[in-house]
Design a protein around this motif. Structure first.
Motif, mmCIF file in Angstrom:
data_model
loop_
_atom_site.group_PDB
_atom_site.id
_atom_site.type_symbol
_atom_site.label_atom_id
_atom_site.label_comp_id
_atom_site.label_asym_id
_atom_site.label_seq_id
_atom_site.Cartn_x
_atom_site.Cartn_y
_atom_site.Cartn_z
ATOM 1 N N TYR A 152 10.384 -4.399 -0.599
ATOM 2 C CA TYR A 152 9.273 -5.308 -0.894
ATOM 3 C C TYR A 152 8.655 -5.880 0.379
ATOM 4 O O TYR A 152 7.446 -6.102 0.441
ATOM 5 C CB TYR A 152 9.711 -6.425 -1.837
ATOM 6 C CG TYR A 152 9.749 -5.956 -3.273
ATOM 7 C CD1 TYR A 152 8.573 -5.647 -3.945
ATOM 8 C CD2 TYR A 152 10.939 -5.802 -3.944
ATOM 9 C CE1 TYR A 152 8.588 -5.194 -5.253
ATOM 10 C CE2 TYR A 152 10.972 -5.350 -5.251
ATOM 11 C CZ TYR A 152 9.795 -5.054 -5.898
ATOM 12 O OH TYR A 152 9.807 -4.601 -7.189
ATOM 13 N N MET A 153 9.463 -6.090 1.392
ATOM 14 C CA MET A 153 8.926 -6.561 2.672
ATOM 15 C C MET A 153 8.031 -5.494 3.303
ATOM 16 O O MET A 153 6.973 -5.817 3.850
ATOM 17 C CB MET A 153 10.056 -6.946 3.623
ATOM 18 C CG MET A 153 10.752 -8.218 3.235
ATOM 19 S SD MET A 153 12.080 -8.601 4.394
ATOM 20 C CE MET A 153 12.791 -10.037 3.622
ATOM 21 N N GLU A 154 8.414 -4.242 3.203
ATOM 22 C CA GLU A 154 7.569 -3.149 3.707
ATOM 23 C C GLU A 154 6.253 -3.085 2.937
ATOM 24 O O GLU A 154 5.188 -2.864 3.525
ATOM 25 C CB GLU A 154 8.311 -1.820 3.595
ATOM 26 C CG GLU A 154 9.452 -1.665 4.565
ATOM 27 C CD GLU A 154 10.265 -0.392 4.322
ATOM 28 O OE1 GLU A 154 9.808 0.490 3.562
ATOM 29 O OE2 GLU A 154 11.366 -0.290 4.898
ATOM 30 N N GLN A 155 6.330 -3.295 1.628
ATOM 31 C CA GLN A 155 5.112 -3.283 0.820
ATOM 32 C C GLN A 155 4.208 -4.453 1.185
ATOM 33 O O GLN A 155 2.978 -4.303 1.244
ATOM 34 C CB GLN A 155 5.466 -3.311 -0.671
ATOM 35 C CG GLN A 155 6.120 -2.039 -1.160
ATOM 36 C CD GLN A 155 6.644 -2.153 -2.577
ATOM 37 O OE1 GLN A 155 6.634 -3.223 -3.191
ATOM 38 N NE2 GLN A 155 7.116 -1.030 -3.110
ATOM 39 N N LEU A 156 4.801 -5.619 1.428
ATOM 40 C CA LEU A 156 4.010 -6.777 1.856
ATOM 41 C C LEU A 156 3.350 -6.495 3.202
ATOM 42 O O LEU A 156 2.166 -6.813 3.400
ATOM 43 C CB LEU A 156 4.884 -8.030 1.941
ATOM 44 C CG LEU A 156 4.189 -9.304 2.422
ATOM 45 C CD1 LEU A 156 3.040 -9.692 1.489
ATOM 46 C CD2 LEU A 156 5.194 -10.447 2.554
ATOM 47 N N ALA A 157 4.092 -5.873 4.106
ATOM 48 C CA ALA A 157 3.530 -5.530 5.417
ATOM 49 C C ALA A 157 2.330 -4.595 5.260
ATOM 50 O O ALA A 157 1.304 -4.772 5.934
ATOM 51 C CB ALA A 157 4.596 -4.884 6.304
ATOM 52 N N ALA A 158 2.430 -3.628 4.357
ATOM 53 C CA ALA A 158 1.323 -2.698 4.130
ATOM 54 C C ALA A 158 0.119 -3.424 3.540
ATOM 55 O O ALA A 158 -1.024 -3.187 3.946
ATOM 56 C CB ALA A 158 1.770 -1.568 3.213
ATOM 57 N N LEU A 159 0.365 -4.323 2.589
ATOM 58 C CA LEU A 159 -0.736 -5.087 1.989
ATOM 59 C C LEU A 159 -1.443 -5.944 3.039
ATOM 60 O O LEU A 159 -2.680 -6.002 3.077
ATOM 61 C CB LEU A 159 -0.213 -5.981 0.865
ATOM 62 C CG LEU A 159 0.189 -5.295 -0.432
ATOM 63 C CD1 LEU A 159 0.942 -6.266 -1.343
ATOM 64 C CD2 LEU A 159 -1.038 -4.740 -1.151
ATOM 65 N N LEU A 160 -0.667 -6.595 3.888
ATOM 66 C CA LEU A 160 -1.269 -7.450 4.916
ATOM 67 C C LEU A 160 -2.064 -6.634 5.934
ATOM 68 O O LEU A 160 -3.158 -7.033 6.337
ATOM 69 C CB LEU A 160 -0.183 -8.268 5.625
ATOM 70 C CG LEU A 160 0.432 -9.385 4.793
ATOM 71 C CD1 LEU A 160 1.672 -9.948 5.481
ATOM 72 C CD2 LEU A 160 -0.578 -10.484 4.508
ATOM 73 N N SER A 161 -1.528 -5.480 6.315
ATOM 74 C CA SER A 161 -2.240 -4.682 7.322
ATOM 75 C C SER A 161 -3.483 -4.010 6.749
ATOM 76 O O SER A 161 -4.411 -3.693 7.487
ATOM 77 C CB SER A 161 -1.307 -3.639 7.941
ATOM 78 O OG SER A 161 -0.951 -2.667 6.983
ATOM 79 N N ASN A 162 -3.526 -3.821 5.436
ATOM 80 C CA ASN A 162 -4.686 -3.180 4.808
ATOM 81 C C ASN A 162 -5.737 -4.174 4.315
ATOM 82 O O ASN A 162 -6.761 -3.757 3.779
ATOM 83 C CB ASN A 162 -4.241 -2.293 3.646
ATOM 84 C CG ASN A 162 -3.489 -1.072 4.125
ATOM 85 O OD1 ASN A 162 -3.780 -0.537 5.183
ATOM 86 N ND2 ASN A 162 -2.519 -0.640 3.345
ATOM 87 N N TYR A 163 -5.493 -5.460 4.478
ATOM 88 C CA TYR A 163 -6.462 -6.452 4.022
ATOM 89 C C TYR A 163 -7.736 -6.303 4.845
ATOM 90 O O TYR A 163 -7.684 -6.300 6.078
ATOM 91 C CB TYR A 163 -5.897 -7.874 4.156
ATOM 92 C CG TYR A 163 -6.741 -8.889 3.437
ATOM 93 C CD1 TYR A 163 -6.529 -9.168 2.096
ATOM 94 C CD2 TYR A 163 -7.762 -9.558 4.090
ATOM 95 C CE1 TYR A 163 -7.308 -10.096 1.427
ATOM 96 C CE2 TYR A 163 -8.548 -10.485 3.438
ATOM 97 C CZ TYR A 163 -8.314 -10.752 2.103
ATOM 98 O OH TYR A 163 -9.104 -11.663 1.439
#
Length: 136
Positions: free
Chosen positions: A77-88
């Motif tokens: 889930y932390m990796e998914q959060l990182a992806a969401l933040l970087s793709n904002y």
């Protein structure tokens, strides 16, 4: 009726002049108000994203120090959060998915903090979109 035509024309001229002046003033003040609202909303979004990124950075630092600090599920889930933040789309204000992406980020953050038993949350965020409109 011929003697009334100049008065009607004069009245119409005054109306058109007043309308044009009001329209021009409205464009100037509307542009400035829009800039102020955009600046305020942009700051709020940046502040919230920065909060989530800061928390993620701390968690990732812990993982670098101790690979087993969190379960594999939480790490995912932390990796998914990182992806969401970087793709904002920070530099794409015309993107219509800002709100959906922010909802996904908030949800992912709540899942992570819930699984960690952490009572941690961004407190600067209004509780609803209605609050956003009231602030404007």
């Amino acid at each position: 009726m011929d003697f009334l035509e100049p008065m009607v024309a004069l009245d119409e001229t005054h109306y058109q002049d007043g309308y044009k002046d009001g329209y021009d003033d409205g464009k100037v003040s509307g542009k400035e108000e829009g800039r102020q609202v955009g600046l305020k909303m942009g700051f709020q979004v940046g502040e919230e994203l920065g909060f989530y990124q800061g928390c993620l950075d701390v968690w990732m630092s812990i993982i670098r120090l101790d690979q087993g600090a969190f379960s594999a599920w939480v790490g995912k889930y932390m990796e998914q959060l990182a992806a969401l933040l970087s793709n904002y789309p920070l530099s794409d204000p015309e993107n219509n998915h800002h709100q959906d992406m922010m909802k996904d980020i908030r949800l992912k953050f709540r899942v992570i903090t819930g699984s960690l038993g952490a009572k941690l949350g961004y407190e600067g965020r209004p509780t609803s979109s209605e609050q956003d409109l009231e602030d404007i």
